[in-house]
Design a protein around this motif. Structure first.
Motif, PDB file in Angstrom:
ATOM      1  N   PHE A   1      -8.704   9.482   1.766  1.00  0.00           N
ATOM      2  CA  PHE A   1      -8.469   8.403   2.610  1.00  0.00           C
ATOM      3  C   PHE A   1      -7.098   7.657   2.408  1.00  0.00           C
ATOM      4  N   ALA A   2      -6.570   6.927   3.245  1.00  0.00           N
ATOM      5  CA  ALA A   2      -5.337   6.283   3.160  1.00  0.00           C
ATOM      6  C   ALA A   2      -5.515   5.058   2.050  1.00  0.00           C
ATOM      7  N   HIS A   3      -4.843   4.965   1.144  1.00  0.00           N
ATOM      8  CA  HIS A   3      -4.991   3.931   0.138  1.00  0.00           C
ATOM      9  C   HIS A   3      -4.501   2.497   0.663  1.00  0.00           C
ATOM     10  N   ARG A   4      -5.574   1.530   0.459  1.00  0.00           N
ATOM     11  CA  ARG A   4      -5.021   0.165   0.832  1.00  0.00           C
ATOM     12  C   ARG A   4      -4.979  -0.902  -0.274  1.00  0.00           C
ATOM     13  N   ALA A   5      -3.814  -1.329  -0.539  1.00  0.00           N
ATOM     14  CA  ALA A   5      -3.736  -2.073  -1.756  1.00  0.00           C
ATOM     15  C   ALA A   5      -4.437  -3.486  -1.619  1.00  0.00           C
ATOM     16  N   THR A   6      -4.948  -3.940  -2.534  1.00  0.00           N
ATOM     17  CA  THR A   6      -5.369  -5.499  -2.305  1.00  0.00           C
ATOM     18  C   THR A   6      -4.243  -6.371  -2.528  1.00  0.00           C
ATOM     19  N   LEU A   7      -4.487  -7.561  -1.916  1.00  0.00           N
ATOM     20  CA  LEU A   7      -3.186  -8.472  -2.101  1.00  0.00           C
ATOM     21  C   LEU A   7      -3.011  -8.704  -3.584  1.00  0.00           C
ATOM     22  N   GLU A   8      -4.034  -9.050  -4.497  1.00  0.00           N
ATOM     23  CA  GLU A   8      -4.177  -9.059  -5.659  1.00  0.00           C
ATOM     24  C   GLU A   8      -3.090  -7.918  -6.487  1.00  0.00           C
ATOM     25  N   GLU A   9      -3.202  -6.808  -6.057  1.00  0.00           N
ATOM     26  CA  GLU A   9      -2.441  -5.723  -6.724  1.00  0.00           C
ATOM     27  C   GLU A   9      -1.063  -5.908  -6.238  1.00  0.00           C
ATOM     28  N   ALA A  10      -1.031  -6.290  -5.160  1.00  0.00           N
ATOM     29  CA  ALA A  10       0.555  -6.647  -4.693  1.00  0.00           C
ATOM     30  C   ALA A  10       1.003  -7.495  -5.374  1.00  0.00           C
ATOM     31  N   TYR A  11       0.635  -8.547  -5.466  1.00  0.00           N
ATOM     32  CA  TYR A  11       0.815  -9.690  -6.144  1.00  0.00           C
ATOM     33  C   TYR A  11       1.252  -9.351  -7.398  1.00  0.00           C
ATOM     34  N   LEU A  12       0.660  -8.824  -8.401  1.00  0.00           N
ATOM     35  CA  LEU A  12       0.757  -8.340  -9.853  1.00  0.00           C
ATOM     36  C   LEU A  12       2.092  -7.511  -9.840  1.00  0.00           C
ATOM     37  N   GLU A  13       1.982  -6.396  -8.953  1.00  0.00           N
ATOM     38  CA  GLU A  13       2.932  -5.600  -8.820  1.00  0.00           C
ATOM     39  C   GLU A  13       4.463  -6.607  -8.873  1.00  0.00           C
ATOM     40  N   LEU A  14       4.452  -7.376  -7.540  1.00  0.00           N
ATOM     41  CA  LEU A  14       5.548  -7.928  -7.454  1.00  0.00           C
ATOM     42  C   LEU A  14       6.030  -8.843  -8.454  1.00  0.00           C
ATOM     43  N   THR A  15       5.171  -9.536  -8.946  1.00  0.00           N
ATOM     44  CA  THR A  15       5.464 -10.779 -10.160  1.00  0.00           C
ATOM     45  C   THR A  15       5.584  -9.995 -11.477  1.00  0.00           C
ATOM     46  N   ARG A  16       5.149  -8.800 -11.707  1.00  0.00           N
ATOM     47  CA  ARG A  16       5.520  -8.063 -13.016  1.00  0.00           C
ATOM     48  C   ARG A  16       7.079  -7.518 -12.832  1.00  0.00           C
TER      49      ARG A  16
ATOM     50  N   SER B   1       0.838  -1.295  -0.034  1.00  0.00           N
ATOM     51  CA  SER B   1       0.006   0.022   0.104  1.00  0.00           C
ATOM     52  C   SER B   1       1.008   1.182  -0.112  1.00  0.00           C
ATOM     53  N   GLY B   2       2.085   1.130   0.671  1.00  0.00           N
ATOM     54  CA  GLY B   2       2.786   2.438   0.694  1.00  0.00           C
ATOM     55  C   GLY B   2       2.259   3.604   1.358  1.00  0.00           C
ATOM     56  N   ASN B   3       3.010   4.601   1.517  1.00  0.00           N
ATOM     57  CA  ASN B   3       2.334   5.761   2.079  1.00  0.00           C
ATOM     58  C   ASN B   3       1.334   6.616   1.320  1.00  0.00           C
ATOM     59  N   ARG B   4       0.511   6.124   0.499  1.00  0.00           N
ATOM     60  CA  ARG B   4      -0.409   6.723  -0.561  1.00  0.00           C
ATOM     61  C   ARG B   4      -1.843   7.120  -0.097  1.00  0.00           C
ATOM     62  N   VAL B   5      -2.276   8.072  -0.611  1.00  0.00           N
ATOM     63  CA  VAL B   5      -3.491   8.803  -0.230  1.00  0.00           C
ATOM     64  C   VAL B   5      -4.277   8.628  -1.433  1.00  0.00           C
ATOM     65  N   ALA B   6      -5.679   8.354  -1.438  1.00  0.00           N
ATOM     66  CA  ALA B   6      -6.472   8.539  -2.419  1.00  0.00           C
ATOM     67  C   ALA B   6      -7.439   9.615  -2.222  1.00  0.00           C
ATOM     68  N   VAL B   7      -7.917  10.498  -3.184  1.00  0.00           N
ATOM     69  CA  VAL B   7      -8.999  11.609  -3.244  1.00  0.00           C
ATOM     70  C   VAL B   7     -10.091  11.040  -4.067  1.00  0.00           C
ATOM     71  N   ARG B   8     -11.015  11.454  -3.561  1.00  0.00           N
ATOM     72  CA  ARG B   8     -12.347  11.277  -4.572  1.00  0.00           C
ATOM     73  C   ARG B   8     -12.676  12.832  -4.896  1.00  0.00           C
ATOM     74  N   THR B   9     -12.765  13.204  -6.012  1.00  0.00           N
ATOM     75  CA  THR B   9     -13.052  14.703  -6.324  1.00  0.00           C
ATOM     76  C   THR B   9     -13.866  14.707  -7.694  1.00  0.00           C
ATOM     77  N   ALA B  10     -14.851  15.820  -7.985  1.00  0.00           N
ATOM     78  CA  ALA B  10     -15.316  15.915  -9.173  1.00  0.00           C
ATOM     79  C   ALA B  10     -14.659  16.346 -10.177  1.00  0.00           C
ATOM     80  N   ALA B  11     -13.583  17.267  -9.615  1.00  0.00           N
ATOM     81  CA  ALA B  11     -12.500  18.027 -10.218  1.00  0.00           C
ATOM     82  C   ALA B  11     -11.359  17.576 -10.623  1.00  0.00           C
ATOM     83  N   ARG B  12     -11.200  16.429 -11.210  1.00  0.00           N
ATOM     84  CA  ARG B  12      -9.982  15.637 -10.919  1.00  0.00           C
ATOM     85  C   ARG B  12      -8.688  16.302 -11.876  1.00  0.00           C
ATOM     86  N   PRO B  13      -9.074  16.784 -12.967  1.00  0.00           N
ATOM     87  CA  PRO B  13      -7.900  17.405 -13.774  1.00  0.00           C
ATOM     88  C   PRO B  13      -7.299  18.499 -12.992  1.00  0.00           C
ATOM     89  N   GLU B  14      -8.163  19.050 -12.190  1.00  0.00           N
ATOM     90  CA  GLU B  14      -7.442  20.458 -11.601  1.00  0.00           C
ATOM     91  C   GLU B  14      -6.686  19.827 -10.376  1.00  0.00           C
TER      92      GLU B  14
END
Lengths: 495, 315
Positions: free
Chosen positions: B285-300, B227-240
């Motif tokens: 919110f703090a981003h929480r990776a799924t195990l699947e994501e972790a796995y894909l990233e690792l093996t890629r 997951s790392g120290n990542r943060v997720a943002v939900r916003t209607a003005a994404r490009p800005e």
């Protein structure tokens, strides 16, 4: 590393036996192999029909004999002796019907004989000049002694004293050398004695030609015990010249002028061989079904290991028993035991059954002693067991059913087919029967090769070049070698 | 000779194996511990099956050692009472019944038919045990393979892709079954090429790629690290929002139609920046990776990754 005990081996055997018996196709295959042996024996016995064949003459030891020659004889009661000099022996072979060519017939015979009557197969003792083997003394068909003097005598003598008959030779009619004394069981008090000429068929390539021989006898002299004065000329054996083995246009005869007898004869006084008794059957013929059984056990032997590679069952096997050499050995023991049992059961039923059925249909079967019959039964079992173990070993190396079966069939069945083909040159079939695994079929042979009978002694006729167990040893050698290679490969290779 | 039952471990160290030009194992090292289900995860061809065959003494390696309970497998007597394994579900001869397959295996270890009946019942094959294995579905064959692995009641169990061909009910059964084996104190290694099959079952994961271990960690550690120290943002003005945050020095990625993933800034800092820029957002919110994501990233990427040194990952 200290060698570990084999205390786990019985478990391995148990496991492999459970593996074998729980695949129905394999147990059925083994039963089928035994049935094949029996079935072919029954078919061979039932389908044969020789009720009209002439009676086969049987010698004093119970074996079949050839007893067909020209006999110039007088009765002799109790003891007596007879002397003669043989001044000429010439032989001829026909080149075309009615035309004869002078030739050497090595076992053409001219000499003296004392025989218990003119019945075929009766006991006798004889001394003779031959076409190519010097002077011989022979008795009761199977016994043959060469004159040890090393000279080339012309004078022959037989002395009878009770059952003992002594043969002697001389170069000048005065100094005599004894060739031997034989005891002829079954000589009556009055027997027939005199001159004889025989001329056996001559081997020409893959067959034989009839021959005829003529001998000149001089200085015929008899002492004590002999009746009358007149000599009677008779054909012993078939009366018709053709059946007695004479070339077209010839027949047996005797003429006398000034004490010189000229005798013409054909045929032989000898043990019968396959070629002189072509209608005779052998126990090997009765066990022809071994061939079909062989293919069945080869397929089973190969599948016993190759199916483990098809679905990677071998992983389970070797994970359960990591000592790979022993796994293969356990498979070989189980397979060998099962197929040997099939061979014993099949041959034990097939031999007496086939023999009885064939005899009931008038077929003459070359006799075999009990120990020979036992050897055939055990040898057939060993042949089947060892062939299936060879297939197992090849299967372990190549890991493919089709490849393993093909390889073993080519090594064992193909040479056997070539040997069993009458058109295969005898040199080739002899070689095949010595060096290929098919040599093991010699365990079924019952026929005996006689030095004093020239004939066509090919494996096709039932005469294998190697002795029974020596022939089997050739196959066993291949199986042991195959197993050793398989163990090494199995150990080294990734499973 | 005898493996010590107090140490039912599998220790794989530095396995290297080359098939022609292909390097199948390239320094494979890990340990399977008792009382845990260890997931052995990696894409097809990563060397999972080869490793298992090496552990079972079936394949030889060019370098490295594999010990079960401190002993090479080939030196075990009655190995099935030390290690139970399932490598190929299609192994049983198709003409042999399941029961007979287990029976010969039992005989090879000096076990009897009663033990066969026990394991058949344990995997739920009693009603089908006398049918030929050739007529079994793949799921039933997996159960038969599990029964074979249990035959010697071993403290170590190795299963290669046991979920293959199982229906959903079978998968649920298998998960519970594996858990119960671990709870009995056994060391259980389960391989799979799909993270989803083992993520809810495994306590520990050994992730492999190209013949070596790329991650060897507990499930929670692995997720946290991925997951790392990542943060997720939900916003209607994404490009800005993306322009503003990247201008502030963060690494920004669009992760959905109205979501942005931000690394390099704390959640507090992100909220302050968005407020200051007057960009509307509905959630941070703090981003929480799924195990699947972790796995894909690792093996890629086949990145060297260890839970014991998390600083390596959070570059």
């Amino acid at each position: 590393m200290t060698p570990r005990g084999w205390d786990g081996f019985p478990r391995l055997l148990h496991a492999e036996w459970t593996k074998f018996r729980t695949v129905r196709g394999w147990t059925l295959g083994v039963v089928t192999a035994a049935l094949m042996v029996v079935l072919v024996a029954v078919l061979a016995g039932v389908s044969s029909d020789q009720r009209d064949r002439p009676v086969v003459p049987i010698g004093p030891d119970g074996g079949p004999v050839t007893d067909s020659f020209y006999f110039v004889h007088r009765p002799l009661t109790r003891d007596g002796s007879i002397t003669v000099s043989v001044s000429a022996l010439t032989s001829s072979i026909p080149t075309s019907p009615g035309n004869l060519r002078r030739d050497t017939v090595p076992w053409a015979k001219a000499g003296l004989i004392i025989k218990d009557g003119t019945r075929q197969g009766s006991p006798y003792a004889a001394i003779m000049v031959t076409g190519g083997h010097g002077v011989r003394m022979q008795d009761d068909y199977v016994n043959d002694t060469a004159d040890p003097s090393g000279e080339s005598p012309r004078w022959l003598r037989l002395d009878r004293s009770g059952n003992a008959v002594t043969g002697s030779t001389s170069t000048d009619g005065t100094r005599w050398n004894t060739v031997g004394t034989v005891h002829v069981e079954g000589l009556g008090s009055t027997v027939q004695g005199g001159l004889f000429v025989a001329s056996p068929p001559s081997v020409q390539g893959m067959g034989t030609d009839v021959t005829v021989s003529t001998a000149d006898f001089e200085d015929l002299d008899t002492r004590s015990g002999w009746h009358g004065r007149d000599w009677t000329g008779d054909q012993v054996g078939p009366e018709s010249a053709g059946f007695a083995g004479y070339p077209v246009g010839t027949s047996g005869s005797v003429t006398e002028s000034d004490g010189r007898f000229t005798v013409t004869g054909a045929g032989d006084i000898a043990p019968a061989v396959r070629y002189s008794l072509p209608t005779g059957g052998t126990l090997k013929d009765i066990l022809t079904g071994t061939f079909a059984a062989l293919i069945a056990v080869i397929v089973i032997g190969a599948l016993f290991i190759t199916t483990e590679y098809r679905g990677r069952l071998i992983h389970v096997t070797l994970a359960a028993s990591p000592r790979r050499g022993r796994v293969l050995l356990a498979k070989a023991v189980v397979l060998g035991s099962v197929t040997a049992a099939a061979g014993v059961v099949g041959a034990t039923i097939a031999l007496p059954l086939g023999e009885r059925l064939a005899r009931a249909n008038g077929v003459y079967i070359f006799p075999a002693t009990t120990s020979t019959q036992l050897r055939i039964v055990l040898g057939t079992a060993a042949l089947l067991a060892t062939a299936s173990i060879l297939a197992l070993a090849v299967g372990a190396v190549v890991r493919r059913s089709a490849g393993a079966v093909t390889a073993v069939v080519v090594a064992l069945v193909l040479p056997h087919l070539l040997i069993a083909n009458p058109f295969t040159p005898s040199g080739l079939s002899d070689w095949l029967a010595r060096v290929t695994p098919a040599a093991a079929f010699s365990v079924q042979q019952t026929l005996v090769r006689y030095d004093q009978v020239s004939s066509v002694y090919t494996p096709y006729n039932g005469y294998y070049p190697l002795a029974p167990w020596a022939g089997y040893a050739v196959l066993a050698g291949y199986a042991v070698l195959g197993l050793a290679v398989a163990v090494v490969v199995l150990r080294r290779r990734d499973a | 000779m005898r493996s010590t039952p107090t140490h039912p471990e599998v220790v794989v160290a530095g396995l290297r194996k080359r098939y022609g030009t292909t390097l199948a194992l390239d320094g494979m090292s890990f340990t399977v511990r008792p009382g845990l289900v260890t997931g052995f995860i990696g894409p097809n061809g990563a060397g999972k099956s080869t490793t298992m065959r090496v552990v079972l003494g079936l394949d030889a390696v060019d370098e490295g050692t594999a010990l079960v309970g401190g002993t090479p497998y080939r030196d075990l007597r009655n190995p099935l009472s030390h290690v139970g394994s399932l490598l190929d579900a299609s192994a049983p001869h198709p003409a042999r019944s399941a029961r007979d397959h287990l029976l010969w295996l039992a005989h090879s270890q000096g076990l009897g038919a009663s033990r066969v009946d026990q394991v058949v019942e344990r995997v739920g094959l009693t009603s089908a045990a006398r049918r030929k294995a050739g007529g079994y579905s793949l799921g039933m064959r997996q159960r038969l393979g599990i029964a074979a692995a249990l035959l010697g009641d071993p403290p170590i169990i190795l299963l290669d892709e046991p979920f293959n061909g199982m229906d959903p009910e079978g998968i649920i059964w298998m998960r519970g079954f594996l858990r119960s084996l671990a709870e009995q104190g056994r060391a259980v290694l389960v391989s799979s090429h799909l993270m989803s099959e083992v993520q809810d079952t495994a306590d520990h994961l050994v992730v492999v790629g190209r013949g070596k271990v790329v991650a060897d960690a507990g499930v929670a550690d692995l997720i946290a690290a991925a997951s790392g120290n990542r943060v997720a943002v939900r916003t209607a003005a994404r490009p800005e929002a993306m322009a503003l945050l990247s201008h502030a020095g963060a690494t920004v990625a669009a992760s959905g139609r109205d979501t942005v993933t931000v690394s390099g800034l704390t959640a507090d800092h992100v909220v302050t920046l968005l407020n200051r820029g007057a960009i509307p957002f509905s959630e941070v919110f703090a981003h929480r990776a799924t195990l699947e994501e972790a796995y894909l990233e690792l093996t890629r990427d086949a990145v060297e990754f260890r839970a014991t040194s998390p600083e390596e990952v959070s570059r």
